[in-house]
Design a protein around this motif. Structure first.
Motif, mmCIF file in Angstrom:
data_model
loop_
_atom_site.group_PDB
_atom_site.id
_atom_site.type_symbol
_atom_site.label_atom_id
_atom_site.label_comp_id
_atom_site.label_asym_id
_atom_site.label_seq_id
_atom_site.Cartn_x
_atom_site.Cartn_y
_atom_site.Cartn_z
ATOM 1 N N ILE A 164 82.915 -30.698 -71.081
ATOM 2 C CA ILE A 164 84.381 -30.330 -70.773
ATOM 3 C C ILE A 164 85.293 -31.368 -71.233
ATOM 4 O O ILE A 164 85.268 -32.439 -70.836
ATOM 5 N N LYS A 165 86.158 -30.873 -72.221
ATOM 6 C CA LYS A 165 87.165 -31.770 -72.768
ATOM 7 C C LYS A 165 88.477 -31.681 -71.774
ATOM 8 O O LYS A 165 88.896 -30.578 -71.482
ATOM 9 N N GLU A 168 91.196 -29.644 -71.530
ATOM 10 C CA GLU A 168 91.992 -29.773 -72.929
ATOM 11 C C GLU A 168 92.703 -28.219 -72.988
ATOM 12 O O GLU A 168 94.024 -28.187 -73.683
ATOM 13 N N LYS A 169 92.031 -27.362 -72.993
ATOM 14 C CA LYS A 169 92.400 -26.022 -73.501
ATOM 15 C C LYS A 169 93.666 -25.657 -72.501
ATOM 16 O O LYS A 169 94.542 -25.095 -73.002
ATOM 17 N N LYS A 186 85.633 -40.692 -75.012
ATOM 18 C CA LYS A 186 86.758 -41.454 -74.660
ATOM 19 C C LYS A 186 87.934 -40.361 -74.427
ATOM 20 O O LYS A 186 88.501 -39.992 -75.154
ATOM 21 N N PRO A 187 88.147 -40.053 -73.250
ATOM 22 C CA PRO A 187 88.944 -39.073 -72.842
ATOM 23 C C PRO A 187 90.189 -39.086 -73.269
ATOM 24 O O PRO A 187 90.856 -40.291 -73.356
ATOM 25 N N GLY A 224 88.645 -24.631 -62.010
ATOM 26 C CA GLY A 224 90.070 -25.214 -62.067
ATOM 27 C C GLY A 224 90.607 -25.502 -63.452
ATOM 28 O O GLY A 224 90.111 -25.658 -64.518
ATOM 29 N N ASP A 225 91.843 -25.772 -63.457
ATOM 30 C CA ASP A 225 92.759 -26.108 -64.503
ATOM 31 C C ASP A 225 93.290 -27.332 -64.476
ATOM 32 O O ASP A 225 93.254 -28.248 -65.381
ATOM 33 N N ILE A 226 93.490 -28.035 -63.133
ATOM 34 C CA ILE A 226 93.961 -29.240 -62.915
ATOM 35 C C ILE A 226 93.214 -29.797 -61.792
ATOM 36 O O ILE A 226 93.112 -28.836 -60.543
#
Length: 348
Positions: free
Chosen positions: A100-101, A239-240, A338-339, A81-83
């Motif tokens: 995964i960022k 993040e991408k 820390k996202p 997924g993207d979101i």
């Protein structure tokens, strides 16, 4: 895979109930696609029925490709997924274990899954339940992560799937009221809308003096800024994707803001239109859950857009997670990621 990912995969592999479902969009050729995963949701259905989503897609030349799941963590961890909608507590664990960022850029609802007991049972809190007892839960993440903190901060107990002081048994939210009623477990963590008939009839009761998690959190939160905290569902992107689509992310929030405003104005109508989301069986049930979500019990946010002040206090929960017992799947290491949380501005 780590033990946490293995446990999640084992208990939610069959939970993905609809994948790749579009919205009947009017978006044109060359439209961008947003791959979005979230739990079954009445506000989304309300917007879809009203044509709000389709109009938004056409206006922005975007198609939202949806997948419906009760455990977005696993969906996102698989790179699908993207979101996704994900709790504040889950994002640092996701980043630590998958690399995964992410970027959290909006909020939708607060953690709302309380602990239930059978009417007449003496369990006011987790401390009253005998150690080793079965507790019915929906999975190892999300609300279980919250109750892990309650157990530790308020009672010095270890609450987790696969170990700890209790035997947490994983079942679907809408099955757990029946499991609790027939004494398959001593307590159960259930979304309120899955237990409406039992609540109305007085067969089940909410523990902790009727508080939902976002209300209970104030009893042990590091800081009280006068705002509501502990999100059950934030909007989280890779993040991408976020860095390449920042303006689109703001427009995505505007879509959801319109849905929230519809919900606030049409609660009874929404319950009546989509009874499958509320396990209602009669007009009495509709009236009960409508009254329940009025005022302080409404777990849906007033505004999906984040602010820097809210972000600061919201993410303090990560410090509490670092103090959990070793071996707990929801524990954060001292050097845990820390996202990013980003406060966007509406485009209009």
């Amino acid at each position: 895979m780590t033990n946490r990912i293995k446990i999640i995969a084992a208990v939610v592999s069959a939970v993905l109930v609809a994948a790749g479902c579009g919205s009947g969009t009017a978006a044109g050729p060359g439209a961008k696609v947003i791959r979005f995963a979230f739990a079954p949701d009445p506000v989304w259905d309300l917007m879809k029925q009203a044509g709000t989503i389709q109009k938004w897609e056409a206006a922005n030349n975007v198609r939202i490709q949806t997948s419906t799941t009760w455990d977005e963590f696993t969906y996102f961890a698989g790179g699908h997924g993207d979101i996704v909608s994900m709790s504040t507590q889950e994002t640092p664990v996701l980043e630590a274990e998958t690399k995964i960022k992410t970027v959290t850029f909006g909020k939708y609802n607060y953690q709302r899954v309380p602990l239930f007991r059978r009417a007449g049972d003496p369990y006011r809190t987790l401390a009253d339940i005998p150690k080793g007892s079965k507790i019915c839960v929906s999975g190892p993440t999300s609300n279980t992560a919250f109750w892990t903190l309650v157990a530790k901060r308020m009672h010095n107990l270890d609450y987790r799937v696969g170990g700890g002081d209790f035997n947490l048994v994983v079942n679907d939210h809408f099955v757990n009221p029946t499991n609790l009623m027939r004494k398959d477990c001593e307590a159960a963590a259930i979304i309120p809308e899955a237990a409406v008939p039992q609540l109305r009839k007085g067969e089940l009761e909410i523990m902790y003096d009727g508080k939902l998690p976002f209300q209970l959190y104030k009893d042990f939160a590091p800081e009280d800024d006068g705002q509501l905290h502990v999100s059950g569902n934030n909007f989280v992107a890779t993040e991408k994707w976020f860095d390449a689509n920042r303006d689109l992310a703001a427009k995505f929030l505007e879509l959801w803001q319109s849905g929230i405003e519809m919900w606030k104005q049409q609660k009874a109508e929404t319950v009546r239109k989509f009874p499958q989301h509320f396990s209602v069986e009669s007009e009495q049930d509709i009236a009960y859950i409508t009254k329940f979500v009025e005022g302080e019990h409404d777990w849906v946010v007033d505004n999906v857009f984040l602010t820097d002040d809210w972000i600061k206090v919201e993410t303090e929960i990560w410090d509490l997670m670092k103090d959990l017992q070793p071996g707990n799947h929801n524990r954060l290491e001292a050097d845990a990621p820390k996202p990013r949380f980003v406060a966007l501005t509406p485009s209009k």
